[in-house]
Design an enzyme around this catalytic site. Structure first.
Site, PDB file in Angstrom:
ATOM      1  N   ARG A 135       0.860   3.757  -3.198  1.00  0.00           N
ATOM      2  CA  ARG A 135       0.240   5.065  -2.938  1.00  0.00           C
ATOM      3  C   ARG A 135       1.285   6.147  -2.689  1.00  0.00           C
ATOM      4  O   ARG A 135       1.228   7.217  -3.305  1.00  0.00           O
ATOM      5  CB  ARG A 135      -0.704   4.984  -1.726  1.00  0.00           C
ATOM      6  CG  ARG A 135      -1.863   4.025  -1.939  1.00  0.00           C
ATOM      7  CD  ARG A 135      -2.833   4.051  -0.775  1.00  0.00           C
ATOM      8  NE  ARG A 135      -3.668   2.848  -0.774  1.00  0.00           N
ATOM      9  CZ  ARG A 135      -4.972   2.826  -0.526  1.00  0.00           C
ATOM     10  NH1 ARG A 135      -5.621   3.927  -0.257  1.00  0.00           N
ATOM     11  NH2 ARG A 135      -5.643   1.693  -0.525  1.00  0.00           N
TER      12      ARG A 135
ATOM     13  N   ASP B 157      -5.077  -9.958  -8.188  1.00  0.00           N
ATOM     14  CA  ASP B 157      -5.299  -9.071  -9.341  1.00  0.00           C
ATOM     15  C   ASP B 157      -4.048  -8.472  -9.990  1.00  0.00           C
ATOM     16  O   ASP B 157      -3.722  -8.746 -11.153  1.00  0.00           O
ATOM     17  CB  ASP B 157      -6.277  -7.942  -8.964  1.00  0.00           C
ATOM     18  CG  ASP B 157      -5.925  -7.220  -7.652  1.00  0.00           C
ATOM     19  OD1 ASP B 157      -4.912  -7.575  -7.020  1.00  0.00           O
ATOM     20  OD2 ASP B 157      -6.665  -6.291  -7.274  1.00  0.00           O
TER      21      ASP B 157
ATOM     22  N   GLU C  27       0.834  -1.210   0.000  1.00  0.00           N
ATOM     23  CA  GLU C  27       0.000   0.000   0.000  1.00  0.00           C
ATOM     24  C   GLU C  27       0.866   1.257   0.000  1.00  0.00           C
ATOM     25  O   GLU C  27       0.585   2.217  -0.722  1.00  0.00           O
ATOM     26  CB  GLU C  27      -0.935   0.020   1.218  1.00  0.00           C
ATOM     27  CG  GLU C  27      -1.968  -1.095   1.255  1.00  0.00           C
ATOM     28  CD  GLU C  27      -3.085  -0.938   0.216  1.00  0.00           C
ATOM     29  OE1 GLU C  27      -3.063   0.035  -0.547  1.00  0.00           O
ATOM     30  OE2 GLU C  27      -3.964  -1.829   0.175  1.00  0.00           O
TER      31      GLU C  27
ATOM     32  N   GLU D 294     -11.632   0.590 -10.616  1.00  0.00           N
ATOM     33  CA  GLU D 294     -11.189  -0.343 -11.654  1.00  0.00           C
ATOM     34  C   GLU D 294     -11.980  -0.245 -12.958  1.00  0.00           C
ATOM     35  O   GLU D 294     -11.394  -0.302 -14.059  1.00  0.00           O
ATOM     36  CB  GLU D 294     -11.212  -1.793 -11.138  1.00  0.00           C
ATOM     37  CG  GLU D 294     -10.121  -2.093 -10.115  1.00  0.00           C
ATOM     38  CD  GLU D 294     -10.387  -1.511  -8.737  1.00  0.00           C
ATOM     39  OE1 GLU D 294     -11.558  -1.178  -8.447  1.00  0.00           O
ATOM     40  OE2 GLU D 294      -9.428  -1.377  -7.943  1.00  0.00           O
TER      41      GLU D 294
HETATM   42  C1  DMJ Z   1      -6.120   0.658  -5.068  1.00  0.00           C
HETATM   43  O1  DMJ Z   1      -5.401   0.913  -3.934  1.00  0.00           O
HETATM   44  C2  DMJ Z   1      -5.294   0.007  -6.119  1.00  0.00           C
HETATM   45  O2  DMJ Z   1      -5.920   0.110  -7.345  1.00  0.00           O
HETATM   46  C3  DMJ Z   1      -5.027  -1.433  -5.819  1.00  0.00           C
HETATM   47  O3  DMJ Z   1      -4.285  -2.054  -6.816  1.00  0.00           O
HETATM   48  C4  DMJ Z   1      -6.311  -2.163  -5.645  1.00  0.00           C
HETATM   49  N1  DMJ Z   1      -7.170  -1.533  -4.693  1.00  0.00           N
HETATM   50  C5  DMJ Z   1      -7.337  -0.111  -4.718  1.00  0.00           C
HETATM   51  C6  DMJ Z   1      -8.500   0.389  -5.522  1.00  0.00           C
HETATM   52  O4  DMJ Z   1      -9.594  -0.391  -5.533  1.00  0.00           O
END
Ligand code: DMJ
Length: 676
Positions: free
Chosen positions: A313, A441, A309, A578
């Site tokens: 971010r 994912d 994260e 997404e």
């Molecule tokens: C975001 O922090 C990023 O896109 C991550 O890869 C997946 N989850 C969230 C958004 O849904």
């Protein structure tokens, strides 16, 4: 002290006895002994005077040598394995922010041509770099070892002399050769962890100063040009105003209770918003956020944070802000953060621990499990590589390349990966779920995007693994509903049992598949992308709120009432990006405005149901317009991704960001594409 420790110093021709006829070694031993005798016979004050005079002479000579007062001196401490990897110079030529006047034939831009005359400038390295084929040729490695980095003495801002590695000598070691020397890599990582404010033994600022010629130049954006874009900017400003008033400096806003939500204590919403504001042309807001980052963003707190994260971010946000604005302060912060994240990689396997304490600089597995999430350990590579390419410091890229190699070597099921991996053993958890949703994912996303970031090399493991994985998606996970034939991607529980469940998170896949197809992937990828995009759209427009739930289920037989349905526990909407991200790729790569219209429907739904007085909120229930059950959280990805992708989707110019030159990280932060 042994003889070999002595410095050969001639005092006078008579003070050194020279014997002829002896062996060379004897001769030199005798000369040294007689030199020592003569030296010892001198009065102490005379010896001190001589030492001071010689020192003053050397120091003066250093200062007056040409080339920005830099001098090359051989540093015997540097060994081949420990040599910092110098990023190949052509990479920065491919960097979209870097010297826009470079044409396709790699002609030097005007400002660089002029600078070539100055032998010690960074630009000069352009002329020394060899063709890429030569650098990738393993046979050249031995030759390159001879050109070990030399060190450079520079005065830092305090007037203190620092020694840095000589950036004038590109070290063109194939990366493989450096990561195969784990002890060297570990030692370098440990050094960086010990001194997070330094790289190559100097302050981060001094180091960046020494490579200032290759730092990013500002990009230009013109701001909103139509009503839909202006509406998105207004939504951003509304969100920002609430955040500023009620949560400034904290991670997230709770817009219903009008309070702050803390997660890592890193001002996530500010850092995640920087590039969005820059792209939207919100200069005042950007500057305000920039100043907060400069003065108030600190990483020394004794607190566990999540590697993934914080990487996507914060590290991604800082790097993107740096590349777009050209403000090196962001790169300084990113580098310090990169150093503080490195403890995660000191696991026995090289697969990173999920949790890292930035203040203590230690790392461990999550408290709730011995394993890291597969998507998390494989969704940090774009950022760490970019940090290396931006700073010319190799360790960040090397640690994540180790992860790439380890994961590549593991057995997979039709190219698909279990969602848990153990940082101690370096193996997948047996019988873990296989999913393109939560915890799986972005493993697939980053296979493709890393390949794009590094110049789309043929037969690269990244793209081979990606293609194999998408084949696995076709054969193992893709299904159509029985009546209406909606295509969806299910999961394999325990790695075997098919479950017709798709997370909203999986709706990134249509965009990624299209991006891959645009870059040479087969036609089948395009077809799946289109079908899946349609299904994702259905997950929105079938709900009374026209907002998608976190998880949707699909009918397996025609006995079931609906082809697509949502269970009560899964009916929340977290303002996730997404599907908007996928719409953006479809618009950006086709120019077809239908995708804008689809996006507009959803934007209006957010306006209607998620907007509150102090921002936008997550909802607990998308199935009932009269009972949406506001959840009271505005996640930072609303600002970094959802609103950014909306804004770019509604642009009159589908190439407002050129996808040949930029690659978006998993949090929506654009990073430059390199040539290799
Ligand atoms: C975001 O922090 C990023 O896109 C991550 O890869 C997946 N989850 C969230 C958004 O849904």
């Amino acid at each position: 002290m042994t003889n070999t420790d002595h410095v050969a110093l001639t005092l006078s021709s008579t003070s050194v006895t020279s014997l002829s006829g002896g062996a060379a070694g004897d001769e030199s031993n005798i000369s040294r002994r007689s030199f020592r005798r003569s030296w010892n016979q001198l009065p102490r004050c005379q010896r001190n005077l001589i030492i001071m005079a010689v020192t003053a002479f050397i120091f003066t000579a250093l200062l007056f040598l040409p080339g920005d007062q830099l001098i090359n001196i051989k540093d015997v401490r540097l060994k081949p394995g420990a040599a910092p990897f110098h990023i190949r110079r052509e990479n920065t030529l491919q960097n979209p922010h870097h010297h826009p006047n470079v044409d396709k034939d790699n002609e030097l831009p005007d400002d660089i041509s002029a600078a070539v005359a100055s032998p010690m400038t960074d630009e000069n390295r352009l002329t020394k770099a060899k063709p890429a084929e030569e650098k990738l040729d393993g046979s050249k490695f031995a030759e390159n070892v001879d050109k070990l980095p030399e060190t450079v003495v520079v005065g830092n801002e305090n007037g203190i002399i620092d020694i840095v590695n000589n950036v004038d000598q590109p070290i063109e070691q194939p990366l493989e050769n450096t990561i195969n020397d784990p002890s060297s890599l570990r030692a370098e990582v440990e050094e960086a962890i010990r001194n997070p404010f330094k790289v190559s033994h100097v302050s981060i600022e001094s180091h960046l100063q020494s490579i200032s010629g290759q730092l990013a130049k500002p990009q230009h954006f013109h701001g909103a040009t139509n009503e839909r874009q202006s509406a998105v900017v207004a939504a951003f400003k509304h969100s920002w105003a609430g955040y500023k008033t009620y949560a400034w400096g904290h991670d997230n806003l709770k817009p219903v209770s009008q309070t702050a939500h803390e997660w890592f204590g890193l001002g996530l919403s500010i850092v995640d918003s920087l590039d969005t504001m820059y792209i939207m042309g919100l200069e005042d807001e950007f500057n305000e956020a920039r100043n907060w980052v400069k003065d108030a963003l600190h990483f020394h707190t004794n607190r566990d944070v999540n590697l993934f994260e914080v990487t996507i971010r914060v590290l991604g946000g800082l790097l993107s802000a740096y590349h777009l604005s050209g403000d090196r302060m962001f790169l300084v912060k990113a580098t310090e953060l990169g150093n503080r994240l490195l403890p995660s990689f000191l696991s026995p396997s090289g697969i990173p621990y999920s949790d890292v304490n930035l203040g203590e600089r230690s790392a461990h597995s999550p408290k709730w499990s011995p394993d890291s999430s597969t998507s998390e350990v494989t969704t940090i590579q774009l950022e760490f590589r970019d940090l290396s390419r931006s700073t010319n410091i190799s360790i960040y890229e090397r640690v994540v390349n180790v992860v790439n190699e380890k994961v590549h070597a593991l057995d997979k099921s039709h190219g698909l990966v279990p969602i848990f991996i153990n940082a101690n053993t370096g193996t997948f958890r047996n019988y873990a779920t296989i999913s393109l949703g939560a915890r799986g994912d972005s493993y697939y996303e980053y296979l493709l995007k890393q390949w794009l970031q590094t110049g789309r090399k043929d037969n690269d493991n990244l793209i081979l693994d990606y293609m194999q994985a998408i084949d696995g998606v076709f054969t193992q996970l893709m299904r159509r509903t029985p009546r209406e034939h909606w295509v969806y991607i299910g999961e394999l529980i325990n790695g075997h049992d098919f479950k017709p469940k798709m997370d909203h998170l999986t709706c990134y896949l249509p965009g990624t598949l299209l991006l891959g197809h645009q870059n040479g992937m087969p036609e089948s990828h395009l077809l799946l992308a289109k079908d899946l995009l349609d299904t994702c759209y259905q997950t929105y427009v079938r709900q009374p709120t026209q907002l998608a739930a976190e998880i949707s289920y699909f009918a397996l037989t025609d006995k079931e009432e609906n082809d697509i349905y949502v269970k009560s526990n899964d009916a929340h909407n977290l303002l996730r990006p997404e599907f908007i991200e996928s719409l953006y790729y479809f618009y950006a790569l086709t120019g077809n405005r239908t995708y804008q219209d689809m996006g507009w429907v959803i934007f209006q739904a957010f306006e209607k149901h998620s907007k509150v007085a102090a921002g936008y909120t997550s909802l607990g229930n998308v199935k009932n317009t009269l009972n949406t059950r506001m959840r009271d959280l505005m996640e930072s990805f609303w600002l970094s991704e959802t609103l950014k992708y909306f804004y770019l989707l509604f642009s009159d110019n589908c190439r407002e960001i050129d996808l040949d030159k930029w690659v978006f990280n998993s949090e929506g932060h654009p990073l430059p594409v390199y040539q290799n």
